[in-house]
Enzyme design. Structure first.
Site, PDB file in Angstrom:
ATOM      1  CG  ASN A  10       2.515  -1.480  -3.694  1.00 21.84           C
ATOM      2  OD1 ASN A  10       3.049  -2.016  -4.581  1.00 21.84           O
ATOM      3  ND2 ASN A  10       1.271  -1.725  -3.276  1.00 21.84           N
ATOM      4  CE  LYS A  12      -1.057   0.545  -5.679  1.00 18.01           C
ATOM      5  NZ  LYS A  12      -2.461   0.479  -5.397  1.00 18.01           N
ATOM      6  CG  HIS A  93      -1.765  -4.171  -1.583  1.00 21.18           C
ATOM      7  ND1 HIS A  93      -3.199  -3.977  -2.468  1.00 21.18           N
ATOM      8  CD2 HIS A  93      -1.203  -3.130  -1.330  1.00 21.18           C
ATOM      9  CE1 HIS A  93      -3.039  -2.675  -2.529  1.00 21.18           C
ATOM     10  NE2 HIS A  93      -1.859  -1.868  -2.027  1.00 21.18           N
ATOM     11  CD  GLU A  95      -3.931  -2.506  -5.793  1.00 19.39           C
ATOM     12  OE1 GLU A  95      -3.052  -2.707  -6.055  1.00 19.39           O
ATOM     13  OE2 GLU A  95      -4.408  -1.546  -5.492  1.00 19.39           O
ATOM     14  CD  GLU A 164      -2.028   0.145   1.726  1.00 22.79           C
ATOM     15  OE1 GLU A 164      -1.332   0.941   1.522  1.00 22.79           O
ATOM     16  OE2 GLU A 164      -2.005  -1.012   0.983  1.00 22.79           O
ATOM     17  N   GLY A 170      -5.593   4.946  -3.955  1.00 25.35           N
ATOM     18  CA  GLY A 170      -5.874   5.208  -5.582  1.00 25.35           C
ATOM     19  C   GLY A 170      -7.087   6.035  -5.530  1.00 25.35           C
ATOM     20  CB  SER A 209      -5.055   8.781  -1.275  1.00 27.04           C
ATOM     21  OG  SER A 209      -5.714   8.143  -2.200  1.00 27.04           O
TER      22      SER A 209
HETATM   23  C1  PEP Z   1      -1.217   0.922  -2.036  1.00 23.60           C
HETATM   24  O1  PEP Z   1      -1.451   0.748  -3.276  1.00 23.60           O
HETATM   25  O2  PEP Z   1      -0.763   0.430  -1.130  1.00 23.60           O
HETATM   26  C2  PEP Z   1      -1.628   2.692  -1.967  1.00 23.60           C
HETATM   27  C3  PEP Z   1      -1.616   3.223  -0.759  1.00 23.60           C
HETATM   28  O3  PEP Z   1      -1.786   3.180  -3.304  1.00 23.60           O
HETATM   29  P1  PEP Z   1      -2.075   4.813  -3.106  1.00 23.60           P
HETATM   30  O4  PEP Z   1      -0.867   5.509  -2.319  1.00 23.60           O
HETATM   31  O5  PEP Z   1      -2.056   5.234  -4.911  1.00 23.60           O
HETATM   32  O6  PEP Z   1      -3.413   5.200  -2.692  1.00 23.60           O
END
Ligand code: PEP
Length: 252
Positions: A10, A12, A93, A95, A164, A170, A209
């Site tokens: 992803n 973003k 997501h 976000e 998630e 992040g 992460s």
């Molecule tokens: C994400 O944005 O779906 C995500 C898992 O980000 P990251 O791997 O950077 O934690």
């Protein structure tokens, strides 16, 4: 749990045409990993070019509107994503849920619109840190699934759930392996409650992460059918290390 491990990047709000070389490199390398399903969700502006640049890997959107057309300035419908060359889209997501105040009902409508447009769907769920600290992680995620899983008939084989934890996205922090296993088992039970026996085949991805150095351990957890990867999907080098870990799953 059915299917190949599914590793999805992803991007973003990262990426201009200058990054298409990364997509090409991922696609070329994917030939070495036929036992892994690989996909990238670039920003919408790159979907068409990314589709033209690849042969093997999936290309998807990061969100879609629930309506097919209309006066929704700045939004993109599932039909438009499909028209641009996407074969899946992410919905829900954290976000989007947080910054754009999307509700479970919004996410469900988006998922149903995506299926109607012929896209596969990756539907994200996850608890905040305070919800986990209060001992409510599984009930929060269960309620998100109840409220946002699409009810469209016959979609289950095109649906993936991405667990998630919001506090892991992040941040470089990941839940313990035991916590990942417990949550994925709880999600599986909920999917079977929602979809009956078909719920046993919905892929459940872990996201938050994921990096080359923790991917093997996370991907070995029962019911973890792949990974949704943010930061580490921005270069082919870091992303392919995760794809490689998925390819050697079960061989250690
Ligand atoms: C994400 O944005 O779906 C995500 C898992 O980000 P990251 O791997 O950077 O934690």
């Amino acid at each position: 749990m059915a299917g190949l491990p599914y590793i999805v990047g992803n991007w973003k709000m990262h990426g201009t045409r200058a990054m298409l070389g990364e997509v090409r490199a991922m696609d070329r390398a994917a030939q070495r990993f036929p036992k892994v399903q690989v996909a990238i969700a670039p920003p919408a502006t790159l979907i068409y070019r990314a589709r033209e640049a690849v042969e093997l890997i999936g290309i998807g959107g990061q969100d879609c509107h629930a309506k097919e057309t209309g006066a929704f300035t700045g939004d993109i419908s599932a039909t438009m994503l499909r028209d641009a060359g996407a074969d899946f889209t992410i919905v829900g997501h954290s976000e989007r849920r947080t910054i754009h105040a999307e509700t479970d009902a919004d996410v469900k409508a988006k998922a149903e619109a995506a299926f109607a447009a012929g896209l596969a769907v990756i539907l994200c769920v996850g608890e905040t840190e305070s919800q986990r600290d209060a001992g409510n992680a599984e009930s929060v995620v269960g309620a998100q699934l109840d409220g946002s899983c699409p009810s469209t008939e016959g979609v289950v084989e095109k649906l993936s759930i991405a667990y998630e934890p919001v506090w892991a996205i992040g941040t470089g922090r990941v839940p313990s392996i035991d916590d990942v296993a417990a949550m994925h088992a709880s999600i599986r039970a909920k999917l079977v409650a929602i979809y009956g026996s078909a719920g046993a085949d919905v892929r459940i991805l872990y996201g938050g992460s994921v990096k080359a150095d923790n991917a093997s351990e996370l991907l070995a957890v029962p019911e973890v059918g792949g990974a949704l990867v943010g930061g580490a999907s921005l270069t082919s080098e870091s992303f392919l290390a995760i794809v490689g870990a998925a390819a050697s799953r079960g061989e250690a």
